[in-house]
Design a protein around this motif. Sequence first.
Motif, PDB file in Angstrom:
ATOM      1  N   GLY A  38       0.833  -1.125  -0.646  1.00 58.64           N
ATOM      2  CA  GLY A  38      -0.445   0.035  -0.286  1.00 58.64           C
ATOM      3  C   GLY A  38       0.612   1.203   0.009  1.00 58.64           C
ATOM      4  N   LEU A  39       2.104   1.088   1.061  1.00 56.97           N
ATOM      5  CA  LEU A  39       3.137   2.077   1.350  1.00 56.97           C
ATOM      6  C   LEU A  39       3.203   2.685  -0.959  1.00 56.97           C
ATOM      7  N   ALA A  40       4.139   1.622  -1.021  1.00 59.85           N
ATOM      8  CA  ALA A  40       4.473   1.205  -1.972  1.00 59.85           C
ATOM      9  C   ALA A  40       4.029   1.824  -3.352  1.00 59.85           C
ATOM     10  N   ALA A  41       2.574   1.913  -3.466  1.00 60.38           N
ATOM     11  CA  ALA A  41       1.654   2.273  -4.635  1.00 60.38           C
ATOM     12  C   ALA A  41       1.015   3.673  -3.872  1.00 60.38           C
ATOM     13  N   HIS A  42       1.462   3.676  -3.390  1.00 64.91           N
ATOM     14  CA  HIS A  42       1.493   5.122  -2.928  1.00 64.91           C
ATOM     15  C   HIS A  42       1.603   6.565  -3.497  1.00 64.91           C
ATOM     16  N   ALA A  43       3.351   5.969  -3.104  1.00 59.34           N
ATOM     17  CA  ALA A  43       4.381   6.505  -3.906  1.00 59.34           C
ATOM     18  C   ALA A  43       4.189   6.710  -5.242  1.00 59.34           C
ATOM     19  N   VAL A  44       4.269   5.845  -5.630  1.00 56.65           N
ATOM     20  CA  VAL A  44       3.710   5.821  -7.486  1.00 56.65           C
ATOM     21  C   VAL A  44       2.587   6.406  -7.761  1.00 56.65           C
ATOM     22  N   ALA A  45       1.585   6.730  -7.395  1.00 59.47           N
ATOM     23  CA  ALA A  45       0.279   7.718  -7.624  1.00 59.47           C
ATOM     24  C   ALA A  45       1.223   9.111  -6.587  1.00 59.47           C
ATOM     25  N   THR A  46       1.437   9.542  -6.008  1.00 63.07           N
ATOM     26  CA  THR A  46       2.133  10.378  -5.275  1.00 63.07           C
ATOM     27  C   THR A  46       3.384  10.691  -6.532  1.00 63.07           C
ATOM     28  N   ALA A  47       3.938  10.105  -7.474  1.00 63.32           N
ATOM     29  CA  ALA A  47       4.609  10.484  -8.755  1.00 63.32           C
ATOM     30  C   ALA A  47       4.519  11.130  -9.415  1.00 63.32           C
ATOM     31  N   LEU A  48       3.175  10.173  -9.795  1.00 62.19           N
ATOM     32  CA  LEU A  48       2.054  10.718 -10.831  1.00 62.19           C
ATOM     33  C   LEU A  48       1.087  11.313 -10.867  1.00 62.19           C
ATOM     34  N   ALA A  49       0.322  11.693  -9.972  1.00 65.43           N
ATOM     35  CA  ALA A  49      -0.277  13.084  -9.468  1.00 65.43           C
ATOM     36  C   ALA A  49       0.003  13.522  -7.506  1.00 65.43           C
ATOM     37  N   PRO A  50       1.399  14.489  -7.836  1.00 72.11           N
ATOM     38  CA  PRO A  50       1.357  14.924  -6.776  1.00 72.11           C
ATOM     39  C   PRO A  50       0.309  16.080  -6.016  1.00 72.11           C
TER      40      PRO A  50
END
Length: 232
Positions: free
Chosen positions: A95-107
């Motif tokens: 969950g933490l890893a996927a959230h980081a990916v999403a934050t990189a794409l839509a900060p």
Amino acid sequence: MVAAQVASGVRAEPVRLTSVVVVLLAASAVAFLAARCGLRRACGAFLAVAAAGYAAEWIGVRTGVPFGEYAYTPVLKPQVGGVPIVVAVAWGGMGLAAHAVATALAPRRRGRRWALGAAALTAWDLFLDPQMLRLGLWTWADDGAYRGVPLSNFAGWLLVSFLVMVVIDVVVGQGSAGVSRGLVALYAVMAAMETLAFAAVFEPRDVVVAAVGGVSMGAFAVLAWRRRAWQR
């Protein structure tokens, strides 16, 4: 973590290292996030996601909502209420890893970040469910369209994963600490290792899962890595 994954791939009984891989995954995720927002917030986010994942699984095995009718076998231990503790740990780590990916794409776009994070985490399950079914860790009441997994499972994953993204934003502060390259790399490593395993290691091999999961997770990993949303 990678060493444990490799070892599990060459062992005659890979299930013995499943929990080890998950614990190392979670520890890595918490460590990377702690470098950005502090250990207290990182642990808080992990525990909150693990609790949410456990609650979803606890409800799921009793009601069939939101994933569909399924049950865990006794292989993974310890279990509480019919749900292995390591499953909740896996929800927390990825969950933490996927959230980081999403934050990189839509900060800066909260709703989009939550949706992307939900999709990125669900993409992992394109690998996870077929793999765990192979190992006999859980069973479905009815065979599904995707390697024995019902499509309702992925709808449930999207729903729970969306909630997970919201929880992490609340605890961490909506990406205010920047994006950890370590967490993005962790997501990418999981994508690569799972693709390799299904394409060349597991017996029998499954090129369909390797392709579907590899393209899905790989696309998120590549796009996130190319975006320079994280801080130095």
